[in-house]
Design a protein around this motif. Structure first.
Motif, PDB file in Angstrom:
ATOM      1  N   GLY A   1     -66.184 -41.785  31.775  1.00 54.19           N
ATOM      2  CA  GLY A   1     -65.371 -42.863  31.331  1.00 54.19           C
ATOM      3  C   GLY A   1     -64.135 -42.643  30.476  1.00 54.19           C
ATOM      4  O   GLY A   1     -63.589 -43.848  30.332  1.00 54.19           O
ATOM      5  N   LEU A   2     -63.872 -41.581  30.214  1.00 51.72           N
ATOM      6  CA  LEU A   2     -62.812 -41.455  29.510  1.00 51.72           C
ATOM      7  C   LEU A   2     -61.266 -41.218  30.365  1.00 51.72           C
ATOM      8  O   LEU A   2     -61.544 -40.883  31.439  1.00 51.72           O
ATOM      9  CB  LEU A   2     -62.824 -40.167  28.707  1.00 51.72           C
ATOM     10  N   SER A   3     -60.280 -41.664  30.059  1.00 55.91           N
ATOM     11  CA  SER A   3     -59.097 -41.546  30.944  1.00 55.91           C
ATOM     12  C   SER A   3     -58.298 -40.287  30.328  1.00 55.91           C
ATOM     13  O   SER A   3     -58.601 -39.823  29.307  1.00 55.91           O
ATOM     14  CB  SER A   3     -58.099 -42.882  30.557  1.00 55.91           C
ATOM     15  N   ALA A   4     -57.371 -39.892  31.365  1.00 51.26           N
ATOM     16  CA  ALA A   4     -56.814 -38.720  30.983  1.00 51.26           C
ATOM     17  C   ALA A   4     -55.694 -38.920  29.700  1.00 51.26           C
ATOM     18  O   ALA A   4     -55.480 -40.049  29.589  1.00 51.26           O
ATOM     19  CB  ALA A   4     -55.848 -38.195  32.222  1.00 51.26           C
ATOM     20  N   GLY A   5     -55.555 -38.081  28.948  1.00 52.37           N
ATOM     21  CA  GLY A   5     -54.791 -38.369  27.763  1.00 52.37           C
ATOM     22  C   GLY A   5     -55.617 -38.645  26.447  1.00 52.37           C
ATOM     23  O   GLY A   5     -55.178 -38.538  25.204  1.00 52.37           O
ATOM     24  N   SER A   6     -56.886 -38.886  26.698  1.00 57.51           N
ATOM     25  CA  SER A   6     -58.106 -38.770  25.618  1.00 57.51           C
ATOM     26  C   SER A   6     -58.035 -37.484  24.849  1.00 57.51           C
ATOM     27  O   SER A   6     -57.766 -36.263  25.534  1.00 57.51           O
ATOM     28  CB  SER A   6     -59.508 -39.197  26.001  1.00 57.51           C
ATOM     29  N   THR A   7     -58.574 -37.544  23.724  1.00 57.77           N
ATOM     30  CA  THR A   7     -58.620 -36.273  23.110  1.00 57.77           C
ATOM     31  C   THR A   7     -60.072 -35.699  22.924  1.00 57.77           C
ATOM     32  O   THR A   7     -60.983 -36.427  22.590  1.00 57.77           O
ATOM     33  CB  THR A   7     -58.105 -36.475  21.425  1.00 57.77           C
ATOM     34  N   VAL A   8     -60.101 -34.507  23.335  1.00 59.15           N
ATOM     35  CA  VAL A   8     -61.530 -33.935  23.645  1.00 59.15           C
ATOM     36  C   VAL A   8     -61.372 -32.651  22.538  1.00 59.15           C
ATOM     37  O   VAL A   8     -60.405 -31.851  22.733  1.00 59.15           O
ATOM     38  CB  VAL A   8     -61.646 -33.325  24.932  1.00 59.15           C
ATOM     39  N   ALA A   9     -62.385 -32.283  21.875  1.00 59.64           N
ATOM     40  CA  ALA A   9     -62.511 -30.855  21.191  1.00 59.64           C
ATOM     41  C   ALA A   9     -63.491 -30.030  21.937  1.00 59.64           C
ATOM     42  O   ALA A   9     -64.757 -30.388  22.088  1.00 59.64           O
ATOM     43  CB  ALA A   9     -62.820 -31.249  19.706  1.00 59.64           C
ATOM     44  N   ILE A  10     -63.280 -28.744  21.994  1.00 59.00           N
ATOM     45  CA  ILE A  10     -64.184 -27.562  22.107  1.00 59.00           C
ATOM     46  C   ILE A  10     -64.357 -27.056  20.970  1.00 59.00           C
ATOM     47  O   ILE A  10     -63.476 -26.190  20.491  1.00 59.00           O
ATOM     48  CB  ILE A  10     -63.526 -26.722  23.366  1.00 59.00           C
ATOM     49  N   ILE A  11     -65.795 -26.890  20.575  1.00 53.11           N
ATOM     50  CA  ILE A  11     -65.812 -26.103  19.106  1.00 53.11           C
ATOM     51  C   ILE A  11     -66.650 -25.231  19.519  1.00 53.11           C
ATOM     52  O   ILE A  11     -68.005 -25.027  20.027  1.00 53.11           O
ATOM     53  CB  ILE A  11     -66.640 -27.148  18.329  1.00 53.11           C
ATOM     54  N   GLY A  12     -66.402 -23.851  19.162  1.00 51.63           N
ATOM     55  CA  GLY A  12     -66.933 -22.566  19.355  1.00 51.63           C
ATOM     56  C   GLY A  12     -66.257 -21.984  20.522  1.00 51.63           C
ATOM     57  O   GLY A  12     -66.582 -22.360  21.417  1.00 51.63           O
ATOM     58  N   ILE A  13     -65.107 -21.018  20.216  1.00 49.87           N
ATOM     59  CA  ILE A  13     -64.513 -20.363  21.262  1.00 49.87           C
ATOM     60  C   ILE A  13     -64.847 -18.979  21.465  1.00 49.87           C
ATOM     61  O   ILE A  13     -64.317 -18.237  21.118  1.00 49.87           O
ATOM     62  CB  ILE A  13     -62.866 -20.593  20.943  1.00 49.87           C
ATOM     63  N   GLY A  14     -65.853 -18.978  22.410  1.00 49.29           N
ATOM     64  CA  GLY A  14     -66.386 -17.862  23.085  1.00 49.29           C
ATOM     65  C   GLY A  14     -66.369 -17.675  24.518  1.00 49.29           C
ATOM     66  O   GLY A  14     -65.281 -18.199  25.042  1.00 49.29           O
ATOM     67  N   GLY A  15     -67.535 -17.154  25.064  1.00 44.98           N
ATOM     68  CA  GLY A  15     -67.528 -17.107  26.496  1.00 44.98           C
ATOM     69  C   GLY A  15     -67.494 -18.356  27.129  1.00 44.98           C
ATOM     70  O   GLY A  15     -66.888 -18.711  28.089  1.00 44.98           O
ATOM     71  N   LEU A  16     -68.138 -19.327  26.495  1.00 40.58           N
ATOM     72  CA  LEU A  16     -68.187 -20.908  27.023  1.00 40.58           C
ATOM     73  C   LEU A  16     -67.033 -21.581  26.709  1.00 40.58           C
ATOM     74  O   LEU A  16     -66.215 -22.246  27.760  1.00 40.58           O
ATOM     75  CB  LEU A  16     -69.318 -21.588  26.705  1.00 40.58           C
ATOM     76  N   GLY A  17     -66.667 -21.421  25.320  1.00 42.96           N
ATOM     77  CA  GLY A  17     -65.431 -22.372  24.882  1.00 42.96           C
ATOM     78  C   GLY A  17     -64.219 -22.020  25.486  1.00 42.96           C
ATOM     79  O   GLY A  17     -63.443 -22.948  25.539  1.00 42.96           O
ATOM     80  N   HIS A  18     -63.968 -20.798  25.696  1.00 44.14           N
ATOM     81  CA  HIS A  18     -62.517 -20.480  26.175  1.00 44.14           C
ATOM     82  C   HIS A  18     -62.197 -20.801  27.705  1.00 44.14           C
ATOM     83  O   HIS A  18     -61.143 -21.263  27.955  1.00 44.14           O
ATOM     84  CB  HIS A  18     -61.948 -18.994  26.200  1.00 44.14           C
ATOM     85  N   LEU A  19     -63.298 -21.145  28.327  1.00 38.02           N
ATOM     86  CA  LEU A  19     -63.388 -21.967  29.689  1.00 38.02           C
ATOM     87  C   LEU A  19     -63.380 -23.356  29.473  1.00 38.02           C
ATOM     88  O   LEU A  19     -62.775 -24.039  29.941  1.00 38.02           O
ATOM     89  CB  LEU A  19     -64.659 -21.388  30.374  1.00 38.02           C
TER      90      LEU A  19
END
Length: 363
Positions: free
Chosen positions: A178-196
Motif C-alpha cells: 500500500g505504500l507509494s514510491a518515495g515512502s521512507t523504509v528502514a532496514i535494521i541490521g545490515i548483515g546477510g539479509l539486511g544488505h540485500l
C-alpha cells in the motif's frame, strides 16, 4: 522420467552432532518421486539459521545434510512433475517442499493464495532443518518451491537469494503493501539479509535508511553494485542522536515501514519507536527469548506488527525479476567443499560481513 543419470553415491557434508564441525563424507544419491526434481547443486549458502540448527535450536535429527540455500541445474524430471521443467534448467530451490494438501495449513493457504503452499503445511519437509539439504552434490526439489534463475545470475550469487534474499524480500513486500514510491523504509541490521534488503528497497523506489550498531554493517550497506542501490541515510543505532536523525530525515513523521533483520530484542523494541502513525514493523529474527514491545506505542499510533516466513514461489519470482533488472548482488565469501568443516568458525568471526557460499561444482 527425463534424466542424466547421477552416480550412485555423492559427496556430502553431514551434521552428526550439535556444536561440532560438519563432517565430509559420502552418501547415497537421493531418488526422486514422480512429482519431484533432482538438482545437481552448484552452490549452496550458509545462513544464520544453519548455525542455529547446528547448535540444536530446532531439535533437528542427525545425521543430516545442512544448508537450505541451493542453486544448480536440473538433472532429472519426474514423470508426473507439474510445470515446464527440463534437464539443464538453471534453478534455485526454496526450503519448504511436499505439501500434504490435507492439513489445516494447506487448506488455509489454498483458500488464501489459490495453491497449496508448502510453507504452511503441517507435514512439510524442510531441507537443512529436519531433512537433508544442499551441502551435497545432489538434492531433491519440489517444483512448487523451485524457481528458474536468470542466465546472467551466477550460481554463487543465486544461492543466498533462496533464503536470505527471499526472506527479506518477502518481508519487504509485506512491510510496504500500500505504500507509494518515495515512502521512507528502514532496514535494521545490515548483515546477510539486511544488505540485500537495502538494495531491494532502493530498487523499488523507496527512500531507504540503513541502520546498524556495527561499523562493519554500516559499511556493508554502502558496498553495492551501483550508486542507485546505496541507502539514502546510514545510521549508527548506538549514537545518542540516532532517533532524532531519523525523525529529521522524515520531517518529523517517522518511517513508514521497517524490516528488522536481527534477533536482538533491544533493536526490535527500539525500531518500533521509529515508526510513523500507522507504520508497519516486520520482524525476521528468531530470538531464544520472547519478544517485548511497548503496548502503548502500538495502540496509540495504530502500528502494524507482522511476522514474515520467507517468500512464496510467486513472490520469489518477482524478486528474481528485480535482481535481474537492477543487478542486485550479495557480498560473498566463497569456500570450497573441502572448506565446509570450518565454515561455522568463519561465520562467527568478528567483523565477518555478507554471505558465505560453498561452491560444489563449476558451471
Amino acid at each position: 522420467m527425463s534424466n542424466t543419470e547421477p552416480l550412485q553415491e555423492m559427496r556430502a557434508a553431514l551434521l552428526r552432532e550439535y556444536n561440532k564441525p560438519y563432517e565430509l563424507g559420502r552418501k547415497e544419491t537421493p531418488k526422486i518421486a514422480d512429482h519431484e526434481l533432482l538438482v545437481k547443486v552448484y552452490a549452496a549458502g550458509f545462513c544464520h539459521s544453519d548455525l542455529q540448527v547446528a547448535q540444536g535450536q530446532f531439535h533437528s535429527k542427525t545425521p543430516m545434510i545442512p544448508s537450505h540455500e541451493p542453486a544448480g541445474k536440473i538433472v532429472q524430471v519426474g514423470s508426473n512433475c507439474r510445470g515446464d521443467w527440463k534437464v539443464g534448467d538453471r534453478v534455485g530451490v526454496l526450503n519448504f517442499k511436499n505439501a500434504c494438501t490435507s492439513c489445516t495449513g494447506c487448506s488455509l493457504s489454498k483458500r488464501e493464495y489459490g495453491t497449496y503452499d508448502p510453507r504452511f503445511c503441517e507435514r512439510r519437509e524442510t531441507a537443512g532443518f529436519q531433512h537433508d539439504g544442499a551441502f551435497a552434490e545432489y538434492m531433491v526439489a519440489d517444483p512448487e518451491t523451485t524457481v528458474k534463475l536468470p542466465e546472467s545470475l551466477s550460481f554463487e550469487q543465486a544461492a543466498p537469494l533462496m533464503c536470505a534474499g527471499a526472506t527479506v524480500w518477502g518481508a519487504l513486500e509485506k512491510a510496504t503493501s500500500g505504500l507509494s514510491a518515495g515512502s521512507t523504509v528502514a532496514i535494521i541490521g545490515i548483515g546477510g539479509l539486511g544488505h540485500l534488503g537495502v538494495q531491494f528497497a532502493k530498487a523499488l523506489g523507496y527512500r531507504t535508511i540503513a541502520v546498524d550498531s556495527r561499523p562493519e554493517g554500516r559499511q556493508l550497506s554502502t558496498e553495492v553494485p551501483g550508486l542507485d542501490l546505496a541507502p539514502d541515510l546510514v545510521v549508527d543505532s548506538t549514537a545518542p542522536d540516532a532517533k532524532e536523525g531519523i525523525y529529521g530525515f522524515t520531517q518529523g513523521e517517522g518511517i513508514a515501514a521497517a524490516v528488522v533483520c536481527t534477533d536482538s530484542l533491544a533493536a526490535n523494541e527500539w525500531a518500533l519507536t521509529l515508526l510513523r502513525i500507522g507504520g508497519t514493523l516486520v520482524v525476521l529474527g528468531l530470538p531464544p527469548d520472547k519478544w517485548r514491545f511497548d503496548s502503548d506505542i502500538i495502540v496509540f499510533k495504530e502500528l502494524i506488527l507482522r511476522g514474515s516466513y520467507v517468500a512464496s514461489r510467486e513472490s520469489t519470482e518477482r524478486m528474481m525479476a528485480i535482481v535481474k533488472k537492477s543487478n542486485i548482488q550479495s557480498h560473498l565469501t566463497v569456500v570450497s567443499f573441502d572448506g565446509i568443516p570450518g565454515i561455522m568458525d568463519r561465520y562467527v568471526e568478528k567483523g565477518f560481513r555478507g554471505r558465505l557460499v560453498v561452491q560444489l561444482a563449476e558451471e
